[in-house]
Each structure stands twice: as C-alpha cells, then as structure tokens.
Design an enzyme around this catalytic site. Structure first.
Site, PDB file in Angstrom:
ATOM      1  N   LYS A 179       0.874  -1.119   0.131  1.00 30.33           N
ATOM      2  CA  LYS A 179      -0.118   0.022   0.025  1.00 30.33           C
ATOM      3  C   LYS A 179       0.964   1.233  -0.102  1.00 30.33           C
ATOM      4  O   LYS A 179       1.631   1.385   0.869  1.00 30.33           O
ATOM      5  CB  LYS A 179      -1.015  -0.028   1.252  1.00 30.33           C
ATOM      6  CG  LYS A 179      -1.681   1.303   1.148  1.00 30.33           C
ATOM      7  CD  LYS A 179      -2.374   1.455   2.707  1.00 30.33           C
ATOM      8  CE  LYS A 179      -2.918   2.974   2.633  1.00 30.33           C
ATOM      9  NZ  LYS A 179      -3.329   3.275   3.940  1.00 30.33           N
ATOM     10  N   GLY A 240      -7.914   9.529  10.049  1.00 28.07           N
ATOM     11  CA  GLY A 240      -8.249   9.421  11.605  1.00 28.07           C
ATOM     12  C   GLY A 240      -9.337  10.216  11.901  1.00 28.07           C
ATOM     13  O   GLY A 240      -9.641  10.744  13.216  1.00 28.07           O
ATOM     14  N   ALA A 266      -9.304   5.635   4.694  1.00 25.61           N
ATOM     15  CA  ALA A 266      -9.077   6.727   5.724  1.00 25.61           C
ATOM     16  C   ALA A 266     -10.646   7.743   5.930  1.00 25.61           C
ATOM     17  O   ALA A 266     -11.349   7.885   4.969  1.00 25.61           O
ATOM     18  CB  ALA A 266      -8.046   7.867   5.137  1.00 25.61           C
ATOM     19  N   GLY A 267     -10.918   8.010   7.225  1.00 34.87           N
ATOM     20  CA  GLY A 267     -12.114   8.989   7.553  1.00 34.87           C
ATOM     21  C   GLY A 267     -13.172   8.055   7.843  1.00 34.87           C
ATOM     22  O   GLY A 267     -14.325   8.661   8.356  1.00 34.87           O
ATOM     23  N   ASN A 288      -8.617   2.130  10.529  1.00 37.10           N
ATOM     24  CA  ASN A 288      -7.641   1.721  11.667  1.00 37.10           C
ATOM     25  C   ASN A 288      -8.172   2.203  12.937  1.00 37.10           C
ATOM     26  O   ASN A 288      -8.908   1.699  13.857  1.00 37.10           O
ATOM     27  CB  ASN A 288      -6.248   2.009  11.375  1.00 37.10           C
ATOM     28  CG  ASN A 288      -5.305   1.475  12.442  1.00 37.10           C
ATOM     29  OD1 ASN A 288      -4.143   1.579  12.330  1.00 37.10           O
ATOM     30  ND2 ASN A 288      -5.885   1.117  13.542  1.00 37.10           N
ATOM     31  N   THR A 289      -8.291   3.761  12.774  1.00 38.66           N
ATOM     32  CA  THR A 289      -8.646   4.146  13.997  1.00 38.66           C
ATOM     33  C   THR A 289     -10.098   4.017  14.480  1.00 38.66           C
ATOM     34  O   THR A 289     -10.316   4.444  15.697  1.00 38.66           O
ATOM     35  CB  THR A 289      -8.354   5.985  13.696  1.00 38.66           C
ATOM     36  OG1 THR A 289      -7.313   6.257  13.235  1.00 38.66           O
ATOM     37  CG2 THR A 289      -8.640   6.770  14.881  1.00 38.66           C
TER      38      THR A 289
END
Length: 336
Positions: A179, A240, A266-267, A288-289
């Site tokens: 990635k 995040g 993301a997001g 992830n977050t």
C-alpha cells in the site's frame, strides 16, 4: 571501529561481516532487512558483506509474511464462485481491511483483527529497537500464515522515502503487494498526488503490485489505474478524522470508471460509514482508527464486519428508487 545502526553509534573492535554484526547485537538475520549506506543488502550476501568504520546501517523489522502458504480447497474463495474481493491476483472472502496501529497492546490488536474477520492487515515498516532486540513483534501475535500482511508507507512525505521503505519491506518479508501513501503535510495528512504518481511509477517498474491511497479526484484515480496500480484507495475524509464519506459523488464516479478494485481508505468513523461506502459500490473499506480508538475495539470490529457485509449485500440487491411522494406498501383494493 564505529558504526551507526538505526541512528545509534556502536563500537566494534574490527571490521566484521553483516551476519556477525547482527548476531552480536542479538538479531535474527531472517527477521530483518538491512540497508547499508542507503543501499539494500540482500539476505544471501550478509555473510560476505563486510561492515567498515563509518558505515550507516538501517535495520527494520521483519513484520509479516504475506498470503498463506497453502490453499484450503474447501474454503478458498476463488474456487467457490462466491462474491470475492480480488486484488493483486489473490482472492479474499472479507472486504474489510484493517490497520494494526493505535491499539493499547499487541494482544488487543490480535483480538480486534480476529473479530473483524479481515484477511488483509496493513503494517508499517519501522526500525528494530537495537537496544532491546527481544521486544515483542507484531508477527508474534498476528500470524503471517493466517493473514496477508500489507506493508504501507505511513509517515512518508516524499516519493523517495516511500520507495525506499517498500524496497526494505520486500527484502524483509518478500512482499510485492503493498500500500502506497505519500502524505502532503502533517496537519491534514492529505495525499501529495505529485509525489504519489512518481512513487507509483517507480514501484510498478520495480515489480510491485501497488494499492494506492489517493485523493477523491476521478482524473487522478484514472491516471493511477492507467499507470498499473492494482487498487485505487480514495480517502473518505482526513486520516483518523472519523468524519465518514464527505464526497459520495466523486467516490461514485471513481467506482463507475474503474476496472480495478476501489476501496475507501481513511475517514471512516462508525459502522454506518462503512455501510455507505459499500452501498456506493466500493469493493472494500480500509480502516484503523475507527476500531482502535472505539471505547470497545473488539465490539466495534464486529460491527464493522457486519456493516461491510450488509452494505455489500444491499449494493448487490439494488436499492429501491427514491420518490418524491408516498407509495403505500399495502394494496388499496378491498379496503373495508
């Protein structure tokens, strides 16, 4: 003789081979990759490479291994004709990809990944702690024979750093599915698309299968696909942030034009965000977050698994059309 290893100065009595040096500082040569004076040293030459006074070494973790070594014909997605995610020539049951950062410890990381049902996990390439080489490693908790490790370039702000990082990752674990992300600035963590294009071109020429984090710009996404990237990964919102998909129109345009998998990256903040991404037609979601910073990461991981599955099924089902006025569910004929 002085040698700088991961930024720390070490003294040795005389020139020694790289294999001897790794053994002296307590590192397993099979689990690390080494860069000597900005050039990667192949593992087969560790015993012949002499480390000399003033050399600068970067030693990074061997943090995973890639896809399982064997295929179970009873459960292999590709052989069942099921609705599989295919990326980089491999097939997966799960369309949820998860990161391995921000958890309180590796044990929680492993439990959350298991609960998510993910088969691909992103991992960062970082320096080995040469002061304490016996520290636990991710590979001790998340089995690389069970999960596909996806090395990423998190924290890289130039194409040069990203390419260097992934070359080290390939030397460490033999990966070619990677990635790529090249960030523009520390505040927004938006992708620097000029550097991203440059890095992608170099990595593809070098034989990597590149999944690429990018802006939600259909033109840029098309260019990355034409270049040879195996998956396009537009951001939903800043990394995040948990804001969810901010520009569904652009995401939909990217999906409609793409001939490779499109994964929102993301997001995502909660399960409904993941479901929306899948209902738009995304092939998968990376997060992830949203899991790691939930009050209960294990429960959130399960929620994300179900949301991705539900969103995908809803997309395949074909939603009802939106209407301006009411349309009764019950027939009007036969009313009392």
């Amino acid at each position: 003789m002085q040698v700088i290893i991961n930024g720390e100065t070490r003294n040795f009595d005389a020139p020694i081979t790289l294999a001897q040096l790794l053994d002296q500082i307590g590192l397993d040569a099979k689990k690390v990759a080494v860069e000597r004076n900005l050039e990667i040293v192949t593992k087969s030459t560790y015993g012949d490479t002499v480390v000399e006074d003033g050399d600068k070494l970067e030693v990074v973790h061997f943090i995973g291994g890639g896809a399982p070594d064997t295929v179970n014909e009873d459960t292999d997605c590709a052989q069942t004709g099921a609705d599989c995610l295919e990326v980089g020539g491999q097939t997966y049951w799960s369309r949820l990809l998860v990161g391995t950062g921000k958890y309180k410890d590796f044990e929680e990381t492993a439990r959350a990944i298991e609960a998510s049902g993910a088969e691909i996990v992103t991992v960062a390439v970082r320096r080995v702690n040469v002061t304490d080489p016996n520290q636990p490693m991710l590979v001790d908790y998340v089995d690389p024979k069970t999960y596909t490790y996806l090395p990423n370039t998190a924290g890289c702000f130039t194409a040069q750093d990203a390419v260097r990082t992934l070359r080290l990752a390939r030397e460490a674990g033999g990966w070619d599915l990677v990635k790529l992300e090249v960030l523009g600035d520390q505040k927004t963590l938006y992708p620097n698309m000029v550097e991203t294009l440059s890095a992608a071109e170099e990595l593809i020429k070098d034989g990597f299968k590149v999944m690429v984090y990018c802006s939600d710009d259909p033109i840029m996404c098309q260019r990355l696909e034409d270049m040879g990237c195996v998956a396009i990964m537009p951001l939903a919102a800043p990394i995040g942030s948990g804001l969810g998909i901010q520009n569904p129109v652009s995401i939909r345009l990217i999906i409609e034009q793409a001939k490779v998998p499109v994964l929102v990256d993301a997001g995502v903040g909660t399960a409904s965000d993941a479901a929306v991404a899948m209902e738009l037609g995304c092939d998968g979601v990376l997060m992830n977050t949203a899991i790691a910073e939930a009050k209960d990461p294990i429960k959130m991981a399960r929620a994300m698994k179900m949301a991705v599955e539900a969103g995908r099924l809803a997309y395949l089902s074909g939603r009802m059309p939106k209407k301006m006025y009411a349309d009764p569910s019950s027939p009007l004929a036969g009313l009392i």
